[in-house]
Design an enzyme around this catalytic site. Structure first.
Site, PDB file in Angstrom:
ATOM      1  CE  LYS A   1      -0.255  -0.224   5.035  1.00 47.14           C
ATOM      2  NZ  LYS A   1      -0.982  -0.820   6.169  1.00 47.14           N
TER       3      LYS A   1
ATOM      4  NE  ARG B   1      -6.491   0.605  11.113  1.00 52.47           N
ATOM      5  CZ  ARG B   1      -5.298   0.263  10.615  1.00 52.47           C
ATOM      6  NH1 ARG B   1      -4.287   1.114  10.700  1.00 52.47           N
ATOM      7  NH2 ARG B   1      -5.110  -0.917  10.063  1.00 52.47           N
TER       8      ARG B   1
ATOM      9  CE1 TYR C   1      13.772  31.672   1.898  1.00 50.50           C
ATOM     10  CE2 TYR C   1      13.810  29.273   1.906  1.00 50.50           C
ATOM     11  CZ  TYR C   1      13.548  30.473   1.255  1.00 50.50           C
ATOM     12  OH  TYR C   1      13.063  30.462  -0.018  1.00 50.50           O
TER      13      TYR C   1
ATOM     14  CG  MET D   1       9.352  23.474  -1.677  1.00 43.95           C
ATOM     15  SD  MET D   1       8.186  24.447  -2.629  1.00 43.95           S
ATOM     16  CE  MET D   1       7.313  25.356  -1.378  1.00 43.95           C
TER      17      MET D   1
HETATM   18  C1  LIG Z   1      -0.190  -1.824   6.785  1.00 40.48           C
HETATM   19  C2  LIG Z   1      -0.757  -3.117   7.212  1.00 40.48           C
HETATM   20  C3  LIG Z   1       0.060  -4.256   7.357  1.00 40.48           C
HETATM   21  C4  LIG Z   1       1.586  -4.208   7.257  1.00 40.48           C
HETATM   22  O1  LIG Z   1       2.115  -3.744   8.480  1.00 40.48           O
HETATM   23  P1  LIG Z   1       3.696  -3.688   8.763  1.00 40.48           P
HETATM   24  O2  LIG Z   1       3.797  -3.243  10.162  1.00 40.48           O
HETATM   25  O3  LIG Z   1       4.256  -2.684   7.814  1.00 40.48           O
HETATM   26  O4  LIG Z   1       4.232  -5.048   8.512  1.00 40.48           O
HETATM   27  C5  LIG Z   1      -0.554  -5.461   7.622  1.00 40.48           C
HETATM   28  N1  LIG Z   1      -1.898  -5.546   7.761  1.00 40.48           N
HETATM   29  C6  LIG Z   1      -2.712  -4.468   7.663  1.00 40.48           C
HETATM   30  C7  LIG Z   1      -4.184  -4.628   7.865  1.00 40.48           C
HETATM   31  C8  LIG Z   1      -2.170  -3.221   7.403  1.00 40.48           C
HETATM   32  O5  LIG Z   1      -2.966  -2.143   7.325  1.00 40.48           O
END
Ligand SMILES: *Cc1c(COP(=O)(O)O)cnc(C)c1O
Length: 400
Positions: free
Chosen positions: A41, A151, A278, A326
């Site tokens: 992701k 969550r 800056y 930046m």
């Molecule tokens: C992001 C995520 C993971 C991976 O977690 P890591 O700590 O990066 O290994 C696994 N399961 C779910 C549901 C996640 O959202």
């Protein structure tokens, strides 16, 4: 793009050999039969999901034992970016039926593509079932159980209803049941055991789930809770070579796959009393040589790193001087030996013990390596490479 063609610009070098090391460590930890779902992701935690997927393809060809069975992403767009790689895809973010109207086309596309959608309510199960029926397709769905994260995911009390609706619809195929840990990176944390027990208790209530893939473990769960490996594991940060505890550990051979480099684009000699950047937050107290690096907070280099973080030049740690701007950052190369324009600076080192490691930068920025990674901007080109060297040799292959 060939790594050699990008030497004159800021880039992220992604080390295929380091990725193979991390996959080997994960595969050895889970054994040959548990399925490995690589979490890619947020563009593979900022590394570039398509590039990481192509690196994984290359690794699997050379070493079939290091196979990745599927990918997990958060959004529809992220899934689309990986579709061509041909592995099963799961969307981790549960569908919320309140948005289903607006997401109908995306869901249709997902169902037609065979992606696994995550459900956490009976209403969402009904809606996805209706969309799939309309397409005359079976939708792959998995149910996420909330065991303490609070969550997303359905509560223990609501689970049976979601399961009942999912099994009721012929247009839904139950492809998994999952949960997510709160404290998995803390070895021996009793909450992880309690969450796993709650998950297993729900599973055990329903013999029909016996042959449905079950998964719970992210990177921390993989290393610290072997009983949570179940049928599938979901490593993210460990793939990228970062230890889930947030500091390098010699217990687990993990190698950061990313090295961020940039060329020096200007050099200045500054006399005592002259300031840099800056707000004049840094002033030379002795004659100083200042190098300008074309990386700034627009690229995700934290602005709070000004006067605090280190970059590496010729193997020498060089302090960031003045404010990060930046598009540019100044570093003090007075003690870095012979330095000329065009020399390569290590902005973020792939040596976990380097003062420019992602652990060190995250610490300075008051955050975790995950956030440093995902904030690295699109202006920095991502390139795959073999055997990316590190500036320091304190924790090389041999010592791991
Ligand atoms: C992001 C995520 C993971 C991976 O977690 P890591 O700590 O990066 O290994 C696994 N399961 C779910 C549901 C996640 O959202």
């Amino acid at each position: 793009m060939d790594a050699r063609l990008t030497q004159g610009e800021p880039r992220l070098l992604l080390d295929i050999d380091a990725l193979a090391t991390n996959l080997r460590t994960l595969r050895r930890t889970i054994g040959a039969t548990v399925r490995l779902c690589a979490v890619v992701k947020a563009d593979a935690y900022g590394h570039s999901a398509p590039l990481v997927a192509s690196m994984i393809d290359e690794i699997e060809q050379a070493e079939p034992f290091l196979r990745v069975d599927q990918y997990a992403v958060a959004t529809f767009d992220e899934a689309a970016a990986l579709h061509e790689f041909g592995k099963p895809l799961m969307l981790l973010r549960p569908l919320e039926n309140a948005f289903l109207g607006r997401q109908r086309e995306l869901i249709e596309h997902a169902v037609l593509s065979g992606w696994t959608l995550t459900l956490a309510s009976a209403a969402a199960a009904d809606d996805v079932a209706r969309i799939a029926m309309h397409l005359q397709k079976r939708a792959n769905v998995q149910i996420m159980l909330d065991t303490g994260m609070s969550r997303c995911g359905v509560s223990d009390a609501g689970f049976d209803a979601v399961l009942e609706r999912t099994l009721y619809h012929a247009s839904l195929k139950l492809a998994g049941v999952s949960t997510h840990f709160v404290n998995s990176e803390i070895s021996g944390d009793p909450l992880t055991t309690r969450q796993l027990r709650a998950f297993n208790a729900v599973i055990d209530r329903h013999p029909i789930l016996e042959n449905v893939p079950k998964h719970a473990a992210n990177s921390g769960g993989i290393f610290f809770c072997p009983r949570a490996h179940l049928d599938v594991v979901r490593p993210g940060i460990a793939l990228y070579g970062i230890d889930p505890v947030g500091r390098p550990s010699t217990d687990r051979p993990l190698r950061p796959i990313m090295k961020w480099t940039a060329p020096i684009i200007a050099l200045h000699d500054r006399a005592p009393g002259e300031s840099v950047g800056y707000g004049q937050t840094w002033t030379a107290i002795e004659p100083a040589r200042i190098a300008i690096v074309p990386v700034g907070y627009a690229d995700g280099y934290p602005r709070c790193a000004g006067n605090r973080a280190m970059m590496i030049v010729n193997g020498h740690p060089c302090g960031v001087v003045g404010r990060v701007s930046m598009d540019m950052t100044a570093i003090d190369v007075t003690r870095a030996g012979d330095v000329t324009i065009g020399d390569e600076v290590t902005v973020l080192d792939n040596d976990p013990l380097s003062p420019a490691s992602v652990y060190a930068l995250a610490n300075i920025a008051g955050t975790i390596p995950y956030e440093i990674f995902v904030r690295i901007g699109p202006r920095v080109r991502r390139v795959a490479a073999h055997h990316v060297g590190s500036e320091e040799t304190a924790l090389n292959d041999e010592s791991l």
